[in-house]
Design a protein around this motif. Structure first.
Motif, PDB file in Angstrom:
ATOM      1  N   ASN A  49       1.476   8.256  -0.305  1.00 15.51           N
ATOM      2  CA  ASN A  49       0.506   7.622   0.582  1.00 15.51           C
ATOM      3  C   ASN A  49       0.610   8.180   2.003  1.00 15.51           C
ATOM      4  OD1 ASN A  49      -1.478   5.405   1.139  1.00 15.51           O
ATOM      5  ND2 ASN A  49       0.171   4.709   2.483  1.00 15.51           N
ATOM      6  N   LEU A  50       1.839   8.373   2.492  1.00 13.82           N
ATOM      7  CA  LEU A  50       2.035   8.934   3.825  1.00 13.82           C
ATOM      8  C   LEU A  50       1.506  10.366   3.904  1.00 13.82           C
ATOM      9  CD1 LEU A  50       5.628   7.626   4.684  1.00 13.82           C
ATOM     10  CD2 LEU A  50       3.458   6.849   5.660  1.00 13.82           C
ATOM     11  N   ASP A  51       1.675  11.127   2.821  1.00 13.56           N
ATOM     12  CA  ASP A  51       1.175  12.495   2.785  1.00 13.56           C
ATOM     13  C   ASP A  51      -0.347  12.517   2.850  1.00 13.56           C
ATOM     14  OD1 ASP A  51       1.612  15.404   2.361  1.00 13.56           O
ATOM     15  OD2 ASP A  51       0.580  15.034   0.474  1.00 13.56           O
ATOM     16  N   ARG A  52      -0.987  11.602   2.128  1.00 14.57           N
ATOM     17  CA  ARG A  52      -2.449  11.520   2.162  1.00 14.57           C
ATOM     18  C   ARG A  52      -2.943  11.172   3.561  1.00 14.57           C
ATOM     19  NH1 ARG A  52      -1.708   9.083  -2.903  1.00 14.57           N
ATOM     20  NH2 ARG A  52      -1.710   7.027  -1.930  1.00 14.57           N
ATOM     21  N   GLU A  53      -2.266  10.215   4.188  1.00 15.27           N
ATOM     22  CA  GLU A  53      -2.675   9.797   5.529  1.00 15.27           C
ATOM     23  C   GLU A  53      -2.491  10.927   6.538  1.00 15.27           C
ATOM     24  OE1 GLU A  53      -4.176   6.989   6.412  1.00 15.27           O
ATOM     25  OE2 GLU A  53      -4.212   6.483   4.277  1.00 15.27           O
TER      26      GLU A  53
END
Length: 543
Positions: free
Chosen positions: A147-151
């Motif tokens: 999720n952090l990578d997507r953000e």
């Protein structure tokens, strides 16, 4: 019979006597030697008596300590006990187990999409409160990281989008400068004086001079290109600058150069509408570009449509660069008509408005182009893995049969922005017709051959007419490569801020802006009144 034991208990001697024979029968039996003395046995028993309780205590301490953190003094049991007993401590076993679990979940699709922690503290708090086992811990950790990578990718894509809008907009100061100079043209006779003076008009067609062509609607940028060229030239009195702009900017551009002399160089300012040859009949492709529905949607549609969070930010940035509104401007396509616009000239150097000239360019006229039309720096060879790795595959869609059948994806690309053109040789070719043909083909294919821009059709049109020149003449990438080698920048004859981060914009790279800003006259009344500040001064004001 007599039995005798030796003193060392290593043998037994047995003897017998017989009165009748008077003979002695003697037999000696050896006993196995002992390996240690009684004293050694005593010491061994004593050592074991001491060691066994100690091992028991260590084992008990290990059990009591569990998996809690401990200092070096309080964890003697766990630090030494397991190693003594089994050769592997608890921490090693724990790490191995964690590796095993992480490997298991690395190939699994995360289905747990409930609210994810946004920081490490939140994640740690969740782990403690929910009493996660190892597998649940690994799955939640993976979900959080994905999720952090997507953000992060979304943020980088938004950054590129904002840069695109910033690069496409006209800064307030530059817009103000154009308005004030246009007003000056209408009210000040000096701002309307003829450029060049009537007695110098023959020089505009004299091939013994060094002729430069600049096509732009940015007055501030034009002033930097001209002033930097004049300052760097060995014989500035032999320079002739042909500045071409559009109708709306003409008055302001004329005012600037009429009020700010570049003597001893000679300058001409013309608008596209002042060229008799430049009509819709002669350049029908431009009208097609401006009216094509796909073009309008390409530049004015939703730039984010079709983009997902997994797209490479660099790829997205290059796509946005191809959607710059300048690509539908006649000023950007003007260079393909140089032989017709300047029918009496044999050689010209064309400069983009985002370049700075740092060294004498007269040597360009001494280069033997070997019968070729265009002297340009190739962009497929160099140390910079981003700027100098451009081949045809970079610009064209080779999945399209028309491109695949006619072009080689490995062919080396070259740079627009600083080119020496042999107009005499150009007039003997069909370069302009070839350019028009391929632009029309791209429009017919609904922009699927390439994403517009003037370089792709030029790469095709000039095939077989390019003469590579030394890369030190033209250094590219200062508008999108932040890590440009400053030593290379200092030694290049021309530095080119191609890309979105122009030096006159707020998004320009601060360490590269001074090479451009030193050619701006910030004491000029028009620049002061429009609050155009030196980038270094702006940084000092913020701090």
């Amino acid at each position: 019979m007599q039995i005798r034991f030796s003193l060392t208990i290593r043998s037994i001697r047995i003897s017998s006597s017989s009165s009748s024979t008077g003979l002695f029968d003697l037999m000696k039996v050896k006993v196995a030697a002992r390996h240690f003395s009684y004293r050694s046995l005593f010491h061994t028993i004593l050592f074991l008596a001491f060691l066994l309780p100690f091992v028991f205590i260590l084992t008990a301490v290990v059990t009591l300590e569990g998996v809690n953190k401990c200092s070096s003094l309080n964890c003697l049991g766990r630090r030494f006990g397991p190693k003594f007993l089994s050769g592997v401590d608890d921490s090693t076993r724990m790490v191995r187990e964690l590796y095993r679990i992480l490997n298991e979940v690395s190939f699994e699709e995360v289905s747990d999409r409930r609210k994810l922690p946004e920081s490490f503290d939140e994640f740690l708090s969740e782990v403690k409160s929910q009493h996660y086992d190892g597998r649940t811990f690994a799955i939640r950790l993976k979900a959080m990281l994905e999720n952090l990578d997507r953000e992060a990718k979304k943020s980088r894509l938004l950054e590129q989008l904002h840069k695109h809008y910033a690069a496409s907009a006209i800064p307030k100061g530059i817009y103000c400068l154009s308005l004030r100079l246009t007003d000056e043209y209408s009210s000040n006779a000096h701002a309307r004086k003829q450029l060049p003076a009537p007695e110098l008009l023959p020089v505009l067609y004299d091939n013994s001079y060094y002729h430069f062509v600049l096509s732009t609607d940015n007055i501030l940028a034009a002033s930097v290109v001209v002033s930097s060229t004049v300052k760097s030239f060995a014989r500035p009195e032999k320079i002739v600058f042909h500045v071409i702009t559009d109708k709306k900017t003409y008055a302001g551009m004329h005012s600037w150069f009429a009020l700010n002399s570049v003597s001893p160089a000679i300058i001409e300012v013309k608008s596209v509408h002042q060229f008799d040859w430049l009509t819709r009949e002669n350049v029908p492709v431009l009208e097609a570009i401006e009216s094509h529905h796909g073009v309008l949607n390409h530049y004015h549609g939703d730039h984010v449509l079709g983009t997902n969070g997994t797209e490479n930010p660099r790829v997205f940035a290059s796509k946005l660069q191809a959607r710059s509104p300048k690509y539908i401007s006649i000023l950007n396509h003007l260079r393909i008509y140089l032989p017709e616009l300047f029918p009496n000239l044999n050689k010209v150097v064309f400069l983009d408005d985002d370049v700075v000239v740092q060294h004498d360019l007269s040597g360009l006229w001494d280069i033997d182009l070997m019968g070729m039309v265009n002297g340009a720096v190739e962009t497929c060879r160099g140390k910079d893995d981003w700027v100098m790795t451009k081949h045809f595959r970079t610009y064209f869609n080779f999945s399209h049969p028309l491109i695949a059948q006619n072009l080689n994806p490995e062919e080396c690309a070259w740079a627009y922005g600083m080119n020496i053109f042999d107009l005499s040789m150009w007039r003997k070719t069909n370069i302009r017709e070839k350019y028009h043909h391929w632009v029309k083909e791209n429009l017919k294919s609904n922009l699927t051959l390439w994403k517009l821009g003037t370089l792709p059709p030029a790469l095709i049109a000039f095939q077989g007419h390019i003469h590579p020149i030394d890369p030190s003449w033209h250094l590219l990438g200062l508008g999108y490569q932040e890590k440009t080698d400053l030593n290379q920048v200092r030694h290049a004859s021309v530095i080119h801020y191609n890309g979105q981060c122009k030096p006159w914009l707020e998004i320009g790279f601060k360490h590269l802006q001074p090479f451009w800003a030193k050619h701006v006259n910030y004491s000029n009344q028009f620049i002061r009144n429009c609050h155009i500040l030196n980038p270094t001064v702006q940084i000092e004001m913020r701090t």
